[in-house]
Design a protein around this motif. Structure first.
Motif, PDB file in Angstrom:
ATOM      1  N   LYS A 121       0.844  -1.205   0.000  1.00 38.26           N
ATOM      2  CA  LYS A 121       0.000   0.000   0.000  1.00 38.26           C
ATOM      3  C   LYS A 121       0.877   1.252   0.000  1.00 38.26           C
ATOM      4  CE  LYS A 121      -3.929   2.127   2.346  1.00 38.26           C
ATOM      5  NZ  LYS A 121      -4.950   1.985   3.426  1.00 38.26           N
ATOM      6  N   CYS A 125       0.934   3.970  -2.903  1.00 29.92           N
ATOM      7  CA  CYS A 125       0.656   5.346  -2.496  1.00 29.92           C
ATOM      8  C   CYS A 125       1.727   6.296  -3.032  1.00 29.92           C
ATOM      9  CB  CYS A 125       0.589   5.412  -0.979  1.00 29.92           C
ATOM     10  SG  CYS A 125       0.345   7.059  -0.319  1.00 29.92           S
ATOM     11  N   ASP A 133      -2.132  12.074  -7.931  1.00 28.94           N
ATOM     12  CA  ASP A 133      -3.416  11.411  -8.216  1.00 28.94           C
ATOM     13  C   ASP A 133      -4.232  11.274  -6.926  1.00 28.94           C
ATOM     14  OD1 ASP A 133      -5.517   9.802  -8.961  1.00 28.94           O
ATOM     15  OD2 ASP A 133      -4.300   8.303 -10.001  1.00 28.94           O
ATOM     16  N   GLU A 135      -7.465  11.104  -6.640  1.00 27.39           N
ATOM     17  CA  GLU A 135      -8.555  10.132  -6.800  1.00 27.39           C
ATOM     18  C   GLU A 135      -8.059   8.713  -6.520  1.00 27.39           C
ATOM     19  OE1 GLU A 135     -11.703   8.558 -10.217  1.00 27.39           O
ATOM     20  OE2 GLU A 135     -10.613  10.448 -10.513  1.00 27.39           O
ATOM     21  N   GLY A 136      -6.853   8.411  -7.025  1.00 27.14           N
ATOM     22  CA  GLY A 136      -6.280   7.094  -6.782  1.00 27.14           C
ATOM     23  C   GLY A 136      -6.005   6.859  -5.307  1.00 27.14           C
ATOM     24  N   ALA A 138      -7.638   8.233  -2.849  1.00 28.59           N
ATOM     25  CA  ALA A 138      -8.940   8.041  -2.204  1.00 28.59           C
ATOM     26  C   ALA A 138      -9.403   6.598  -2.361  1.00 28.59           C
ATOM     27  CB  ALA A 138      -9.963   8.998  -2.791  1.00 28.59           C
ATOM     28  N   LYS A 139      -9.134   6.008  -3.529  1.00 29.69           N
ATOM     29  CA  LYS A 139      -9.531   4.619  -3.767  1.00 29.69           C
ATOM     30  C   LYS A 139      -8.731   3.659  -2.874  1.00 29.69           C
ATOM     31  CE  LYS A 139     -11.103   5.139  -8.559  1.00 29.69           C
ATOM     32  NZ  LYS A 139     -10.821   4.848  -9.984  1.00 29.69           N
ATOM     33  N   LEU A 140      -7.519   4.097  -2.459  1.00 29.84           N
ATOM     34  CA  LEU A 140      -6.718   3.265  -1.552  1.00 29.84           C
ATOM     35  C   LEU A 140      -7.232   3.352  -0.114  1.00 29.84           C
ATOM     36  CD1 LEU A 140      -2.975   3.729  -2.621  1.00 29.84           C
ATOM     37  CD2 LEU A 140      -4.357   1.670  -2.793  1.00 29.84           C
ATOM     38  N   GLY A 141      -8.179   4.273   0.119  1.00 26.88           N
ATOM     39  CA  GLY A 141      -8.775   4.363   1.456  1.00 26.88           C
ATOM     40  C   GLY A 141      -8.379   5.575   2.264  1.00 26.88           C
TER      41      GLY A 141
END
Length: 260
Positions: A121, A125, A133, A135-136, A138-141
């Motif tokens: 992760k 990140c 990025d 948005e990316g 945010a998708k990782l949590g």
């Protein structure tokens, strides 16, 4: 959800914690009782009244005052004892995953896998941070505040997770996997039981202990030999024991040469 049932090791740990807590509670109660007794004794002496030197009551008065002091000292000692057992109770189960735990391999494997996931992760990140990025991320949590923090350079101008964090994670995962390998090798051990000079020697894989068992209390010289080689008396097992590992087996071999 149903609570997970404890294995035998965890149940023993819980029982050990409860024993320490009970001893602490008993010692605190003793301390309170002694403190009250000391105060009640002191109330029998008029406030500020000195020892009457030369009076026929002098020696009796001095002894009574000494008992007051001794009672309060015992109260303080009992309080220290209570605090000692409270610390021991709090420390039970906080020493990491024990080799005595039958689920140690599964728990350590879960720890290593969690470290691997954390490393993956962090690497993902860092790649997203280089691209800015959000948005990316945010998708990782990560939430907005966390993303803002990640995008902010540290005191050395670095963004994201520094290399030392990834290096530490890999080192910890490697250390855990080495320990798993040692436990897996230990799991292949067979029980050993041999008769020695006045004792029974045992390598007990269920207990994870190297043991010396005597018919009665061994002589002081024998006890000293066992202590020098790291063995301690275990009342619950009725044996002198240390952990079943290469060091324990080697220490037992050295002790047996002397005992035999």
């Amino acid at each position: 959800a149903q609570p997970m049932s404890k294995n035998a090791y965890e149940a023993r740990q819980e029982a050990r914690r409860e024993r320490f807590e009970a001893r602490a509670e008993s010692a605190r109660a003793e301390s309170d009782t002694l403190a009250r007794r000391s105060s009640e004794m002191a109330e029998a002496i008029p406030f500020g009244q000195p020892v009457q030197i030369g009076h026929h009551s002098e020696h009796r008065d001095r002894r009574f005052r000494q008992r007051i002091g001794d009672t309060m000292t015992k109260s303080v000692d009992a309080l220290k004892k209570a605090e000692h057992y409270e610390r021991k109770a709090a420390s039970v189960g906080n020493g990491g995953i024990s080799s005595d735990d039958p689920d140690a391999i599964a728990k350590l494997t879960a720890e290593a896998e969690a470290l691997d996931k954390a490393s993956d992760k962090m690497k993902a990140c860092n790649k997203l941070i280089k691209k800015a990025d959000r948005e990316g991320l945010a998708k990782l949590g990560f939430n907005e505040a966390q993303i803002d923090k990640l995008m902010e350079p540290d005191y050395m101008g670095r963004l994201g997770f520094p290399a030392y964090m990834l290096s530490n994670n890999r080192a910890n995962a490697s250390r855990i996997r080495k320990r798993i390998a040692q436990l897996e090798a230990a799991a292949q051990r067979q029980d050993v039981e041999q008769e020695g000079n006045g004792y029974t020697y045992r390598e007990d894989t269920d207990e994870n202990r190297v043991m010396f068992i005597f018919d009665g209390k061994p002589a002081e010289e024998t006890r000293n030999v066992l202590k020098r080689h790291g063995f301690r008396w275990s009342p619950s097992r009725g044996a002198w024991v240390r952990q079943l590992n290469n060091a324990g087996i080697y220490a037992a071999q050295c002790a047996r040469k002397i005992l035999d």
